[in-house]
Design a protein around this motif. Structure first.
Motif, mmCIF file in Angstrom:
data_model
loop_
_atom_site.group_PDB
_atom_site.id
_atom_site.type_symbol
_atom_site.label_atom_id
_atom_site.label_comp_id
_atom_site.label_asym_id
_atom_site.label_seq_id
_atom_site.Cartn_x
_atom_site.Cartn_y
_atom_site.Cartn_z
ATOM 1 N N GLY A 71 0.867 -1.173 0.000
ATOM 2 C CA GLY A 71 0.000 0.000 0.000
ATOM 3 C C GLY A 71 0.906 1.226 0.000
ATOM 4 O O GLY A 71 2.128 1.080 -0.005
ATOM 5 N N GLN A 72 0.303 2.407 -0.004
ATOM 6 C CA GLN A 72 1.128 3.626 0.048
ATOM 7 C C GLN A 72 1.849 3.696 1.394
ATOM 8 O O GLN A 72 3.048 3.926 1.456
ATOM 9 C CB GLN A 72 0.248 4.864 -0.160
ATOM 10 N N ALA A 73 1.108 3.481 2.464
ATOM 11 C CA ALA A 73 1.706 3.526 3.801
ATOM 12 C C ALA A 73 2.811 2.485 3.938
ATOM 13 O O ALA A 73 3.856 2.739 4.533
ATOM 14 C CB ALA A 73 0.631 3.271 4.851
ATOM 15 N N VAL A 112 -9.285 4.977 3.401
ATOM 16 C CA VAL A 112 -9.415 4.755 1.954
ATOM 17 C C VAL A 112 -8.267 3.863 1.487
ATOM 18 O O VAL A 112 -7.270 3.724 2.183
ATOM 19 C CB VAL A 112 -9.387 6.112 1.198
ATOM 20 N N TYR A 113 -8.450 3.227 0.316
ATOM 21 C CA TYR A 113 -7.336 2.530 -0.323
ATOM 22 C C TYR A 113 -6.625 3.537 -1.210
ATOM 23 O O TYR A 113 -7.164 3.954 -2.227
ATOM 24 C CB TYR A 113 -7.848 1.371 -1.197
ATOM 25 N N GLY A 114 -5.423 3.937 -0.816
ATOM 26 C CA GLY A 114 -4.700 4.927 -1.593
ATOM 27 C C GLY A 114 -4.086 4.336 -2.851
ATOM 28 O O GLY A 114 -4.394 4.735 -3.976
ATOM 29 N N LEU A 115 -3.257 3.317 -2.653
ATOM 30 C CA LEU A 115 -2.461 2.804 -3.777
ATOM 31 C C LEU A 115 -3.325 2.329 -4.939
ATOM 32 O O LEU A 115 -2.962 2.518 -6.098
ATOM 33 C CB LEU A 115 -1.554 1.653 -3.289
ATOM 34 N N THR A 116 -4.468 1.739 -4.640
ATOM 35 C CA THR A 116 -5.309 1.235 -5.725
ATOM 36 C C THR A 116 -6.325 2.286 -6.189
ATOM 37 O O THR A 116 -7.286 1.970 -6.866
ATOM 38 C CB THR A 116 -6.016 -0.064 -5.301
ATOM 39 N N LYS A 117 -6.097 3.502 -5.732
ATOM 40 C CA LYS A 117 -6.777 4.678 -6.251
ATOM 41 C C LYS A 117 -8.223 4.852 -5.817
ATOM 42 O O LYS A 117 -9.129 5.037 -6.625
ATOM 43 C CB LYS A 117 -6.673 4.736 -7.784
ATOM 44 N N GLU A 120 0.169 -20.476 -1.031
ATOM 45 C CA GLU A 120 0.833 -20.241 -2.317
ATOM 46 C C GLU A 120 1.426 -18.848 -2.452
ATOM 47 O O GLU A 120 2.523 -18.671 -2.969
ATOM 48 C CB GLU A 120 -0.154 -20.473 -3.458
ATOM 49 N N GLU A 121 0.677 -17.856 -2.000
ATOM 50 C CA GLU A 121 1.155 -16.484 -2.096
ATOM 51 C C GLU A 121 2.494 -16.341 -1.360
ATOM 52 O O GLU A 121 3.390 -15.622 -1.804
ATOM 53 C CB GLU A 121 0.094 -15.580 -1.470
ATOM 54 N N GLY A 122 2.616 -17.065 -0.256
ATOM 55 C CA GLY A 122 3.849 -17.023 0.520
ATOM 56 C C GLY A 122 5.012 -17.699 -0.201
ATOM 57 O O GLY A 122 6.167 -17.306 -0.039
HETATM 58 C C1 LIG Z 1 -3.230 -9.965 -2.336
HETATM 59 C C2 LIG Z 1 -3.344 -8.595 -2.831
HETATM 60 N N1 LIG Z 1 -4.560 -8.102 -3.119
HETATM 61 C C3 LIG Z 1 -4.684 -6.846 -3.580
HETATM 62 C C4 LIG Z 1 -3.590 -6.075 -3.768
HETATM 63 C C5 LIG Z 1 -3.744 -4.684 -4.312
HETATM 64 N N2 LIG Z 1 -3.591 -3.674 -3.263
HETATM 65 C C6 LIG Z 1 -2.416 -3.100 -3.055
HETATM 66 S S1 LIG Z 1 -2.468 -1.975 -1.827
HETATM 67 C C7 LIG Z 1 -4.108 -2.213 -1.609
HETATM 68 C C8 LIG Z 1 -4.894 -1.430 -0.608
HETATM 69 C C9 LIG Z 1 -4.126 -0.367 0.024
HETATM 70 O O1 LIG Z 1 -4.870 0.270 0.993
HETATM 71 P P1 LIG Z 1 -4.247 0.587 2.394
HETATM 72 O O2 LIG Z 1 -3.715 -0.624 3.010
HETATM 73 O O3 LIG Z 1 -5.268 1.339 3.153
HETATM 74 O O4 LIG Z 1 -2.967 1.487 2.061
HETATM 75 P P2 LIG Z 1 -2.880 2.969 1.506
HETATM 76 O O5 LIG Z 1 -2.472 2.857 0.087
HETATM 77 O O6 LIG Z 1 -4.205 3.597 1.689
HETATM 78 O O7 LIG Z 1 -1.821 3.586 2.341
HETATM 79 C C10 LIG Z 1 -4.584 -3.192 -2.457
HETATM 80 C C11 LIG Z 1 -5.985 -3.609 -2.483
HETATM 81 C C12 LIG Z 1 -2.324 -6.649 -3.480
HETATM 82 N N3 LIG Z 1 -1.184 -5.982 -3.657
HETATM 83 N N4 LIG Z 1 -2.251 -7.889 -3.034
#
Ligand SMILES: Cc1ncc(C[n+]2csc(CCOP(=O)(O)OP(=O)(O)O)c2C)c(N)n1
Ligand code: SF4
Ligand SMILES: [Mg+2]
Lengths: 287, 578
Positions: free
Chosen positions: A49-51, A122-127, B289-291
């Motif tokens: 994620g972004q964080a 919010v989910y930042g990285l996935t927009k 698997e992901e691991g």
């Molecule tokens: C298994 C898996 N599912 C989905 C994703 C896509 N993904 C990456 S970050 C994210 C959500 C990020 O949200 P958050 O944890 O709140 O972090 P932020 O970007 O808001 O800091 C998702 C769904 C992924 N990388 N891996």
């Protein structure tokens, strides 16, 4: 110790200008420096994620694992080398959504690690999709009619599970955030710090202003060891409390419940199997 | 009835069958330990239902003059503990089976069922002694007598076996065993039963373990000091064994909240300097698997014990299969190298599990040990093991200031440091990364990293365990097997007695040893034998060697091949013309 010991020099940071993450990074460095923790003794564990990119922005040992999976490796790292300071840090989607089962069970296990969650709702990285902490009615390209499910309350969960340290901070308030982080890192046992973090790109509802008007600081009248009172604070509807909400220092840490350091205090990386004992074991399997 | 052979020589198949929770286990433990102490070769295996009480479970105990650790269909002596048991093993009963049954306890049986039943009134005798529980020692006593075990020896053993129990209980068990001997003497005289099996005193000193213990012992020898797993049959035996040994051997053993956590804990543990493993079965592994993919990109060592059972889904939880080879081979997204080992014998399981840790540490990759329900639950006597020769090497370096975790090297292996040991920082990332371990989107760096990870394959192939050829090397027909089928194929092959047929056993199924193609090329006909319906290893061999596999012998009903079945199917298959 100066906090610049954690500086990476010139690097490309992937966060948007004005994002609350910058303040969190700065406060974390300052807290670590004040606690005299060196980069070599520090392991930053994160998900995705972004964080969760934060470990790349300060000098430390890094385990940047999978989305939602920071807590299990953080627990294992601390158990295998208790001398290390271990911080597991990610966003609200990562820790509270994808990693929910690990959150629950890490609170139960109580390893001596600090769990910092950048809660931008919010989910930042996935927009910009909804996160577990998004407020009801929050509209996104996926939740087109607004979020219709109850937001997740990490503070209440932590207290319900007797997590040994539960705090909330606000990224718009550097000094207080740093103080709370210092307390969390110094605490022996699992410490949750939920940090309210404005996302300037995808969350136009929960802005700096919004957080300011929707929070207040706990004063000295609050006793964090009073679990019932803490639970009351966690359930307050109008304004969210900031500060150390709950603390139970009586609980044993996960790594002290193993027996692996009783006879051998040395680090794991030099350990060899005891072949003599193994031969005895095998012989005992003969009769 | 008069024509049942009363004299059994060299190789006895004894089956005890009853409902779950009814003490088969106790009879089995007492009897097999005694037989082994007395110098017999002993093999035991069980099949059981996925329930805690009721149903019908059976244990096969094979007692022989030479080592024969494989399953038989034939039953020489059957002890059905209840009427349902008789039905459960019906297909395996022939006119040559001696059935020792408590007729009164059975209640009415029809004429056909009654045929060949020899009365063994243990229920009444048990309740006379003090309760149904004592039936176990009566049955054990009776069987011990049939095999000519000295009654004094039995008595000494029981004192030891029940030593934690109250004196009254020990005494009653002694009485019960004596009763068993007494009944046995009567039956032997009346029926003229004689068992003739050669004893080898040195067997008393042998090791007596099952497949789960073999994997666990191998793990300890490989330096395993961290185990995180989630219970799932048939992999749980390893979790239980290593948890029991944890304190003695300095192992952190943790039951994780799910398999996802287990695999991620394992990787955290390796990162911090431990030697870690997970034990799981198909459904649980699917969650891991992901691991595995994370291990791939992080170049983390990982050891995965994958005990197979029939899928898909929950499948048959307590049965056996070899259906997860492709799952292990293709698990995890992205390209990265791995090793898959598949022991066929207990010694092999010990040594390969040990070596799995060394290989994982050396190449910084996931290494699988593929077993199955049949393998982990079967046990037999094996000669002593040697661990001195291969101990853990210092595979972790003390880092320097400028340490880069993913330094590009010629053989693809970057020296591995751990946090807190040395002057450097250890940075590892699930994102594609640069040499220092930091996240990158530099596409040239991406290619360099993929290539670096791939280059390890060169040395991995050189280090591969070669297949074992059984028979002479001027064969026309080659039987090919992998994993747990080794003893049964070997025995069936020897029964065929054909010089033109050889058997090639693979205990490493990926990457394949470089000699594999040459072995296959020499045969005019190649037959692959395995426990799944897709012939997974056959397709792997075809792809790897570009050679035809002419026939396959497959089994996927949840049971292991028996010697008889294997022999018949080999005969049917070997001479099929194309
Ligand atoms: C298994 C898996 N599912 C989905 C994703 C896509 N993904 C990456 S970050 C994210 C959500 C990020 O949200 P958050 O944890 O709140 O972090 P932020 O970007 O808001 O800091 C998702 C769904 C992924 N990388 N891996
Ligand atoms: S998307 Fe939001 S949370 Fe992410 S860096 Fe930009 S402002 Fe911060
Ligand atoms: Mg977020």
């Amino acid at each position: 110790m100066e906090s610049n010991i954690f500086d990476m020099g010139k690097i490309d940071i992937a966060w948007c200008p004005g994002c609350g993450n910058f303040a969190i990074l700065k406060a974390l460095k300052a807290a670590l420096a004040e606690l005299e923790i060196t980069p070599h003794n520090l392991v930053m564990v994160s998900g995705i994620g972004q964080a969760a990119k934060i470990p790349h922005y300060l000098r430390a040992n890094v385990f940047n694992g999978l989305h939602g999976r920071a807590l299990p490796p953080a627990t294992a790292i601390k158990a295998v080398n208790p001398d290390l300071t271990v911080i597991a840090e990610s966003g609200d989607g990562d820790m509270y959504g994808e990693g929910g089962n690990h959150l629950i069970n890490t609170m139960r296990r109580n390893p001596d690690i600090t769990n910092i969650v950048h809660n931008n709702m919010v989910y930042g990285l996935t927009k910009g999709q909804a996160s577990p902490t998004s407020r009801m009615g929050f509209k996104t390209p996926v939740q087109v009619r607004g979020v219709a499910i109850e937001p997740f309350n990490p503070i209440a969960l932590g207290i319900a599970l007797d997590a040994s340290f539960v705090a909330r901070a606000f990224a718009g308030d550097f000094e207080q955030m740093k103080e709370i982080l210092i307390k969390a890192i110094s605490h022996h046992g699992y410490a949750l710090v939920d940090i309210l973090q404005p996302c300037v790109s995808f969350n136009k509802l929960n802005t700096y202003e919004w957080f300011k008007t929707h929070t207040y600081y706990l004063d000295n009248a609050h006793d964090p060891t009073d679990r019932t009172a803490a639970f009351g604070v966690a359930l307050e509807e109008n304004k969210m409390a900031l500060g150390v909400i709950y603390q139970n220092s009586e609980r044993a840490c996960f790594e002290t419940t193993t027996t692996v350091y009783e006879d051998n205090k040395g680090p794991f990386c030099n350990r060899k199997p005891n072949l003599e004992k193994l031969n005895d074991l095998i012989t005992s399997k003969g009769r | 009835m008069g024509n049942i052979p009363r004299k059994i020589k060299d190789d006895v198949s004894l089956v005890i069958c009853g409902s779950a929770g009814k003490g088969i286990q106790t009879v089995e433990t007492i009897l097999t330990q005694l037989l082994k102490r007395s110098g017999f070769h002993v093999f035991g295996t069980k099949e059981y239902m996925s329930r805690v009480r009721g149903g019908s479970n059976s244990t096969e105990i094979r007692v022989s003059s030479t080592s024969r650790p494989s399953l038989l269909d034939r039953i020489n002596i059957l002890v059905p503990l209840d009427k349902a048991a008789l039905k459960h093993v019906q297909k395996r009963i022939s006119e040559n089976t001696l059935i020792l049954a408590d007729k009164e306890h059975f209640g009415p049986v029809d004429e056909k069922e009654a045929q060949g039943l020899i009365d063994f009134p243990f229920s009444q005798a048990a309740s006379d002694i003090g309760g149904a529980i004592y039936a176990n020692s009566i049955v054990a006593g009776l069987l011990a007598q049939l095999f000519g075990i000295d009654q004094e020896e039995m008595s000494l053993f029981l004192d030891q076996f029940f030593s934690e129990k109250k004196p009254e209980v020990i005494e009653n068990n002694q009485k019960a065993a004596a009763k068993g001997y007494e009944i046995a003497q009567r039956i032997v005289e009346a029926e003229g039963i004689a068992i003739d099996i050669e004893r080898h005193p040195h067997i008393a000193e042998d090791i007596f373990i099952n497949g789960a213990e073999a994997v666990g012992i191998g793990a300890i020898a490989g330096g395993c000091n961290f185990l995180s797993s989630y219970p799932m049959s048939p992999s749980t035996g390893v979790l239980v064994f290593l948890s029991e040994q944890a304190e003695k051997f300095g192992i952190i053993s943790e039951q994780a909240e799910d398999e996802i956590s287990a695999v991620n804990m394992m990787l955290g543990a390796w990162y911090a300097g431990a030697r870690a493993m997970v034990t799981t079965s198909g459904g649980g592994f699917a969650l891991m698997e992901e691991g595995i993919s994370l291990a791939g990109v992080m170049e983390s060592p990982a050891v995965i014990h994958l005990a197979q059972r029939p899928g898909p889904g929950t499948g048959l939880p307590t049965r056996t299969a070899q259906g997860d080879l492709e799952l292990a081979l293709y698990s995890g997204h992205g390209d990265f190298p791995r090793i898959i080992l598949a022991p066929g014998r207990l010694e092999e399981a010990v040594y390969l599990t040990r070596d799995a840790f060394h290989l994982a540490a050396k190449f910084q990759i996931p290494v699988f040990i593929l077993t199955d329900q049949y393998f982990v639950d079967s046990y037999y006597n094996i000669p002593s093991l040697d661990f001195q020769s291969k101990n853990r090497e210092n595979d972790i370096i003390e880092t320097e200031d400028d340490y880069r975790r993913y330094r590009i090297t010629e053989n693809g292996i970057s020296p591995r440091g751990v946090p807190g040991f040395g002057k450097g920082l250890v940075v590892t990332d699930s994102d594609e990364h640069d040499e220092a371990g930091h996240i990158t989107e530099d596409l040239d760096m991406r290619v360099a990293m993929v290539d670096k990870r791939k280059r390890k394959l060169v040395d991995m192939k050189k280090a591969a365990f070669p297949p074992e050829l059984v028979g002479t090397d001027n064969y026309d027909t080659l039987l090919i097997g992998w994993g747990s089928t080794y003893p049964v194929i070997r025995e069936a092959w020897s029964l065929l007695g054909r010089e033109d047929v050889a058997f090639l056993h693979f205990s490493q199924v990926h990457p394949l040893h470089p000699d594999t193609s040459a072995y296959l090329r020499q045969a005019k006909k190649r037959i692959v034998i395995e426990g799944n319906s897709d012939a997974q290893f056959a397709s792997l061999l075809r792809r790897h060697t570009k050679q035809e596999i002419h026939q396959t012998i497959l089994k996927y009903n949840g049971a292991q091949f028996s010697v008889e079945e294997m022999t018949t199917r080999l005969k049917e298959t070997i001479d099929i013309k194309e």
